[in-house]
Design a protein around this motif. Structure first.
Motif, PDB file in Angstrom:
ATOM      1  N   CYS B 127       5.494 -44.061  39.549  1.00 19.54           N
ATOM      2  CA  CYS B 127       5.432 -45.362  40.224  1.00 19.54           C
ATOM      3  C   CYS B 127       6.741 -45.765  40.884  1.00 19.54           C
ATOM      4  N   ASP B 128       7.860 -45.215  40.455  1.00 15.42           N
ATOM      5  CA  ASP B 128       9.141 -45.662  41.008  1.00 15.42           C
ATOM      6  C   ASP B 128       9.445 -44.945  42.313  1.00 15.42           C
ATOM      7  N   GLU B 129       9.954 -45.716  43.277  1.00 15.11           N
ATOM      8  CA  GLU B 129      10.346 -45.101  44.544  1.00 15.11           C
ATOM      9  C   GLU B 129      11.836 -45.246  44.802  1.00 15.11           C
ATOM     10  N   SER B 130      12.480 -46.077  43.991  1.00 11.94           N
ATOM     11  CA  SER B 130      13.927 -46.233  44.153  1.00 11.94           C
ATOM     12  C   SER B 130      14.591 -46.000  42.802  1.00 11.94           C
ATOM     13  N   ALA B 131      15.903 -45.802  42.843  1.00 11.35           N
ATOM     14  CA  ALA B 131      16.623 -45.471  41.614  1.00 11.35           C
ATOM     15  C   ALA B 131      16.558 -46.614  40.606  1.00 11.35           C
ATOM     16  N   ARG B 132      16.560 -47.834  41.118  1.00 10.96           N
ATOM     17  CA  ARG B 132      16.350 -48.959  40.201  1.00 10.96           C
ATOM     18  C   ARG B 132      14.866 -49.304  40.201  1.00 10.96           C
ATOM     19  N   HIS B 133      14.356 -49.655  39.018  1.00 17.05           N
ATOM     20  CA  HIS B 133      12.933 -49.910  38.821  1.00 17.05           C
ATOM     21  C   HIS B 133      12.492 -51.162  39.593  1.00 17.05           C
ATOM     22  N   ARG B 134      11.671 -50.937  40.629  1.00 14.24           N
ATOM     23  CA  ARG B 134      11.132 -52.082  41.389  1.00 14.24           C
ATOM     24  C   ARG B 134       9.673 -51.796  41.663  1.00 14.24           C
ATOM     25  N   PRO B 135       8.834 -51.954  40.655  1.00 14.83           N
ATOM     26  CA  PRO B 135       7.462 -51.466  40.760  1.00 14.83           C
ATOM     27  C   PRO B 135       6.635 -52.175  41.831  1.00 14.83           C
ATOM     28  N   ALA B 136       7.102 -53.320  42.316  1.00 12.75           N
ATOM     29  CA  ALA B 136       6.313 -54.013  43.341  1.00 12.75           C
ATOM     30  C   ALA B 136       6.664 -53.548  44.746  1.00 12.75           C
ATOM     31  N   GLN B 137       7.743 -52.788  44.866  1.00 17.55           N
ATOM     32  CA  GLN B 137       8.135 -52.304  46.197  1.00 17.55           C
ATOM     33  C   GLN B 137       7.595 -50.888  46.386  1.00 17.55           C
ATOM     34  N   VAL B 138       6.560 -50.794  47.196  1.00 15.98           N
ATOM     35  CA  VAL B 138       5.855 -49.524  47.360  1.00 15.98           C
ATOM     36  C   VAL B 138       5.774 -49.179  48.841  1.00 15.98           C
ATOM     37  N   ALA B 139       6.285 -47.996  49.181  1.00 15.62           N
ATOM     38  CA  ALA B 139       6.171 -47.530  50.567  1.00 15.62           C
ATOM     39  C   ALA B 139       5.085 -46.462  50.713  1.00 15.62           C
ATOM     40  N   SER B 140       4.788 -45.782  49.616  1.00 14.80           N
ATOM     41  CA  SER B 140       3.754 -44.743  49.677  1.00 14.80           C
ATOM     42  C   SER B 140       2.431 -45.363  50.122  1.00 14.80           C
ATOM     43  N   THR B 141       1.660 -44.577  50.885  1.00 12.56           N
ATOM     44  CA  THR B 141       0.401 -45.115  51.387  1.00 12.56           C
ATOM     45  C   THR B 141      -0.748 -44.177  51.047  1.00 12.56           C
ATOM     46  N   ALA B 142      -1.910 -44.796  50.880  1.00 12.48           N
ATOM     47  CA  ALA B 142      -3.129 -44.010  50.715  1.00 12.48           C
ATOM     48  C   ALA B 142      -4.130 -44.567  51.726  1.00 12.48           C
ATOM     49  N   GLU B 143      -4.247 -43.839  52.794  1.00 11.85           N
ATOM     50  CA  GLU B 143      -5.094 -44.293  53.906  1.00 11.85           C
ATOM     51  C   GLU B 143      -6.525 -43.871  53.623  1.00 11.85           C
ATOM     52  N   SER B 144      -7.465 -44.783  53.885  1.00 11.42           N
ATOM     53  CA  SER B 144      -8.877 -44.419  53.719  1.00 11.42           C
ATOM     54  C   SER B 144      -9.262 -43.428  54.804  1.00 11.42           C
ATOM     55  N   LEU B 150      -5.922 -40.366  52.018  1.00  9.93           N
ATOM     56  CA  LEU B 150      -4.857 -39.450  52.383  1.00  9.93           C
ATOM     57  C   LEU B 150      -3.547 -40.046  51.859  1.00  9.93           C
ATOM     58  N   LEU B 151      -2.949 -39.377  50.879  1.00  3.34           N
ATOM     59  CA  LEU B 151      -1.759 -39.918  50.195  1.00  3.34           C
ATOM     60  C   LEU B 151      -0.492 -39.374  50.813  1.00  3.34           C
ATOM     61  N   GLN B 152       0.429 -40.319  51.093  1.00  2.00           N
ATOM     62  CA  GLN B 152       1.665 -39.974  51.763  1.00  2.00           C
ATOM     63  C   GLN B 152       2.802 -40.729  51.087  1.00  2.00           C
ATOM     64  N   GLY B 153       3.890 -40.044  50.772  1.00  2.00           N
ATOM     65  CA  GLY B 153       5.023 -40.766  50.209  1.00  2.00           C
ATOM     66  C   GLY B 153       5.762 -39.947  49.165  1.00  2.00           C
ATOM     67  N   SER B 154       6.666 -40.613  48.434  1.00  4.47           N
ATOM     68  CA  SER B 154       7.379 -39.874  47.393  1.00  4.47           C
ATOM     69  C   SER B 154       7.741 -40.800  46.242  1.00  4.47           C
ATOM     70  N   LYS B 155       7.899 -40.177  45.079  1.00  8.03           N
ATOM     71  CA  LYS B 155       8.225 -40.932  43.861  1.00  8.03           C
ATOM     72  C   LYS B 155       9.417 -40.276  43.192  1.00  8.03           C
ATOM     73  N   THR B 156      10.148 -41.087  42.452  1.00  2.72           N
ATOM     74  CA  THR B 156      11.310 -40.539  41.761  1.00  2.72           C
ATOM     75  C   THR B 156      11.281 -40.949  40.283  1.00  2.72           C
ATOM     76  N   ALA B 157      12.120 -40.290  39.494  1.00  4.06           N
ATOM     77  CA  ALA B 157      12.230 -40.600  38.057  1.00  4.06           C
ATOM     78  C   ALA B 157      10.871 -40.575  37.376  1.00  4.06           C
ATOM     79  N   VAL B 158      10.070 -39.580  37.710  1.00  2.29           N
ATOM     80  CA  VAL B 158       8.747 -39.475  37.095  1.00  2.29           C
ATOM     81  C   VAL B 158       8.896 -38.773  35.742  1.00  2.29           C
TER      82      VAL B 158
END
Lengths: 393, 373
Positions: B127-144, B150-158
């Motif tokens: 769920c994390d996209e930045s080094a500091r935990h900000r779960p409401a800030q999401v850039a990844s997209t899942a287009e219908s 179609l899922l596009q994006g990246s996650k870190t600290a998984v």
């Protein structure tokens, strides 16, 4: 469970019928607390009625045995009674060191004769007790106390002085630590004695505090006669009783500073004084400190609950009372420091209606004593280190 | 609900403590590190945990689980913290199972939960996209797209991203945030393992035009933020439970050391400067025990209202486990700085958990927001 529910029903009905309406509000000021005693002047007819009805029922000391003026309730019933009292915001009918401090010690260590003599008047609020512990040269090192009780056959003659006697000028009787063994090690020559404060040779002097108030006195003894039958427990064995009583005092101090903290949530005071911006407190520097305090206070309150649940399940609190005393009083000091910051220069007003006659700064000053009275924070940390952690020295 | 453990829970605690002391003491973690373990945990140990039912504690009975609740799993995690036993319990058995039980369709549950309970399927929350935990800030997209997303994006600290069979991923959808179950071997998924300081590992995960079938949606479309918060609150509470074990063990070892180590001819534990710090830490740890138990019980009994207790527990444990492990190093003196001595392992594992799912600053801020300021 069924019995408990019917007890709740009866209690609710009895309180409904017997608690005067004016006693169903929190204290407006310190003067609303009823301390009883020979010199007590009731604030109102209702205050007297409430005390009389509750003590007739044994509910000023609900857990004490009925033969000593108590209600004879078990711990579950006491809890229900407390809940029902809280439900109607009932004031305590009686504030009393006899109830909170001397009573438990007498019940545990006192002879039948002493229990019969002293406990019922405590329960009825007829005798107000004062505590004679600290001395000018015996504070944290309480066991080095020097008030000297010399043996004169059927009585002692007491000379010396005590300090920090809460409401010493208003007390009827005193429970007091005195030195009766002069050659022994300091812990082994102390006796726990009781005497009437109107005995000739006893005088008190008020101590004025930094808050401007004088809730304490110095108490002086000049050949004060103490009857030998008023020694609690064994002669020279008073230190054990003193320590037992201190654990009760600590729980009370730790507990009551939390009750005060619970009265107005500090966040509400902050929101009122500073305002919010999009739901965020409009002071980004104070906000984290306020949150940290509220979180610590909440964790502390949960720990009080957990300790109560453990006691109910049969685990003894013991030295952990030092932890509650230490943490509870330090929290209360932090709370008042923050309240002073939140209120800015308004918090400096000492007199007049605007500042409710300096209620905040006077309370702030008073909290400084929380971590000194009943054993300083440093003494509590010593007790934890030695008796809980088992550290040497 | 009384803030104490019941008899059955105490038995579980004893069993977990004995097993871990025997089979996964701190030397077990050290051995994994010295062997250069890529996975960061022992499959053998994991099988044992599954055999003892730990992987199934939260799984509903109809899917082969025990439905024993968060308090039970929290007790086990606390014990894992005491010996620093590395395993996928937090990521799979707590976080992943929470997501599946809260929002999984019957089909998703039937497909995954029995395998998870058996220990043969691992999950990871990405769920994390930045080094500091900000779960409401999401850039990844899942287009219908036709019959799916179609899922596009990246996650870190998984956490456990490098070993997971299924990833649980949040992404922006047309009207909000949605969660998806993404098989780790899906075409277009790149998982980059990277080592972290406690000898566990984590992963960056890149989703490059990953095609997901319609059935991979977890929960309601666009309603994923609330679900994610609930999953995170369970994960935070689990992390706090593990930190409680770390704090208590680091403290116990430190107090022992204070009694043994002599300088100036006396045990250093006789010095008041150290006694008072130890006594203060004792008080803070007592508070931690209460708040962790409260947060676990709240997940079991009042799960819709667990946010405040979870943030309170995570913030308090971040603060206190940090204090316990840093004081542990200082009070051990020079020997605490050596790799030969185990106490440093506690400091490292604690730091990982401090960052996981929000540090003390994140949760202090969240606590204040929940109070309306």
């Amino acid at each position: 469970m069924k019995e408990l529910e019917s007890f709740r029903k009866e209690t609710r009905a009895w309180l409904e019928a017997n608690c005067p309406e004016s006693m169903r509000h929190p204290y407006g000021s310190e003067a609303d607390a009823c301390w009883g005693g020979r010199n007590w002047t009731f604030q109102s007819k209702d205050q007297r009625t409430w005390l009389e009805r509750m003590s007739a029922k044994g509910w000023t000391v609900p857990a004490w045995p009925p033969e000593y003026g108590g209600g004879g309730l078990n711990s579950r019933q006491v809890k229900v009674l407390k809940q029902e009292l809280a439900r109607i915001h009932a004031r305590p009918p009686l504030e009393s060191f006899g109830v909170s401090m001397l009573g438990p010690a007498l019940l545990k260590f006192g002879s039948e004769e002493l229990k019969k003599q002293h406990l019922p008047p405590i329960a009825r609020g007829e005798i107000r007790w004062a505590q004679g512990y600290s001395e000018p040269n015996a504070g944290s090192d309480l066991a080095s106390l020097q008030a000297r009780a010399e043996d004169h056959g059927d009585h002692y003659l007491l000379n010396g002085s005590k300090v920090w006697t809460s409401y010493g000028d208003l007390g009827d009787w005193m429970f007091c630590l005195v030195r009766t063994g002069f050659e022994a090690k300091k812990h082994e020559g102390i006796s726990f004695v009781l005497f009437d404060m109107s005995t000739p040779g006893l005088s008190t002097r008020p101590i004025k505090l930094i808050s401007g108030k004088s809730p304490f006195t110095e108490t002086l003894f000049e050949n004060v006669r103490v009857e030998k039958n008023q020694v609690v427990g064994q002669v020279n064995q008073g230190w054990t009783i003193a320590k037992y009583l201190l654990t009760h005092e600590r729980e009370m101090i730790g507990d009551s500073s939390q009750l005060r903290a619970g009265s107005i949530p500090i966040s509400q005071a902050a929101i009122r004084a500073l305002g919010t911006d999009n739901g965020i407190l409009a002071d980004s520097l104070l906000r984290p400190d306020i949150a940290q305090l509220e979180m610590d206070a909440r964790c502390f309150q949960l720990t009080v609950e957990r300790a109560r649940d453990e006691v109910k399940a049969g685990v003894s609190l013991g030295a952990a009372s030092s932890m509650f005393k230490y943490y509870g009083t330090e929290l209360n000091k932090r709370r008042y420091e923050l309240l002073m910051s939140i209120n800015g220069s308004d918090s400096l007003i000492w007199e007049g209606d605007a500042g409710r006659d300096g209620y905040l700064p006077k309370s702030w000053l008073r909290t400084k004593g929380n971590s000194i009275e009943g054993g300083t924070s440093e003494i509590q940390l010593n007790i934890i280190a030695k008796h809980i952690l088992g550290l040497p020295g | 609900m009384a803030l104490i453990l019941n008899e059955e829970q105490i038995m579980l605690q004893d069993a977990a403590r004995n097993y871990l002391r025997e089979s996964a003491p701190v030397s077990h973690l050290r051995q994994l590190r010295d062997q250069g373990s890529i996975e960061g945990f022992s499959r053998e140990l994991w099988r044992d945990m599954a055999d003892m039912g730990w992987t199934a504690i939260l799984v509903p009975e109809e899917f082969g689980g025990l439905a024993y609740g968060y308090t039970g799993l929290g007790i086990v995690l606390e014990e894992c913290g005491r010996t620093l036993a590395p395993s996928p319990l937090l990521a799979t058995a707590l976080t992943g199972v929470t997501a599946l039980t809260l929002a999984g369709s019957k089909q998703q549950q039937a497909e995954l939960l029995p395998a998870v309970a058996a220990g043969s399927h691992l999950l990871a929350l990405a769920c994390d996209e930045s080094a500091r935990h900000r779960p409401a800030q999401v850039a990844s997209t899942a287009e219908s797209v036709d019959q799916g997303y179609l899922l596009q994006g990246s996650k870190t600290a998984v956490v456990d991203g490098h070993i997971a069979d299924t990833l649980i991923v949040n992404a922006r959808t047309s009207g909000g945030i949605s969660l998806f179950l993404v098989p780790a071997d899906s075409a277009g998924v790149t998982i980059e393992r990277y080592p972290v300081l406690d000898t566990h590992a984590a992963a960056r995960v890149i989703f490059d035009s990953v095609k997901l079938p319609a059935g991979s949606l977890l929960g309601e479309l666009d309603e994923g933020q609330d679900l994610l918060d609930r999953v995170l609150d369970a994960a935070r509470t689990g992390a706090a439970a593990e930190m409680l074990g770390i704090a208590q063990e680091a403290f116990a070892r430190t107090v022992d050391y204070l009694k043994q180590r002599k300088q100036f001819g006396v045990p250093i534990g006789s010095f008041q400067a150290l006694q008072h710090r130890a006594a203060h830490l004792y008080a803070e740890i007592e508070l931690c025990k209460s708040v962790v138990l409260k947060a676990l019980q709240t997940l079991d009994e009042d799960p819709l209202d667990a946010a405040e207790a979870a943030s309170l527990a995570k913030a308090k444990l971040c603060e206190t486990a940090h204090l316990a492990t840093t004081e542990a190093i200082q009070m051990h003196g020079g020997i605490g700085m050596t790799d030969d001595f185990d106490i440093g392992f506690f400091l490292k594992r604690c730091k990982i958990l401090e960052h996981l799912y929000g540090d003390r600053y994140f949760h202090q801020d969240r606590f204040a927001r929940l109070q309306g300021y």
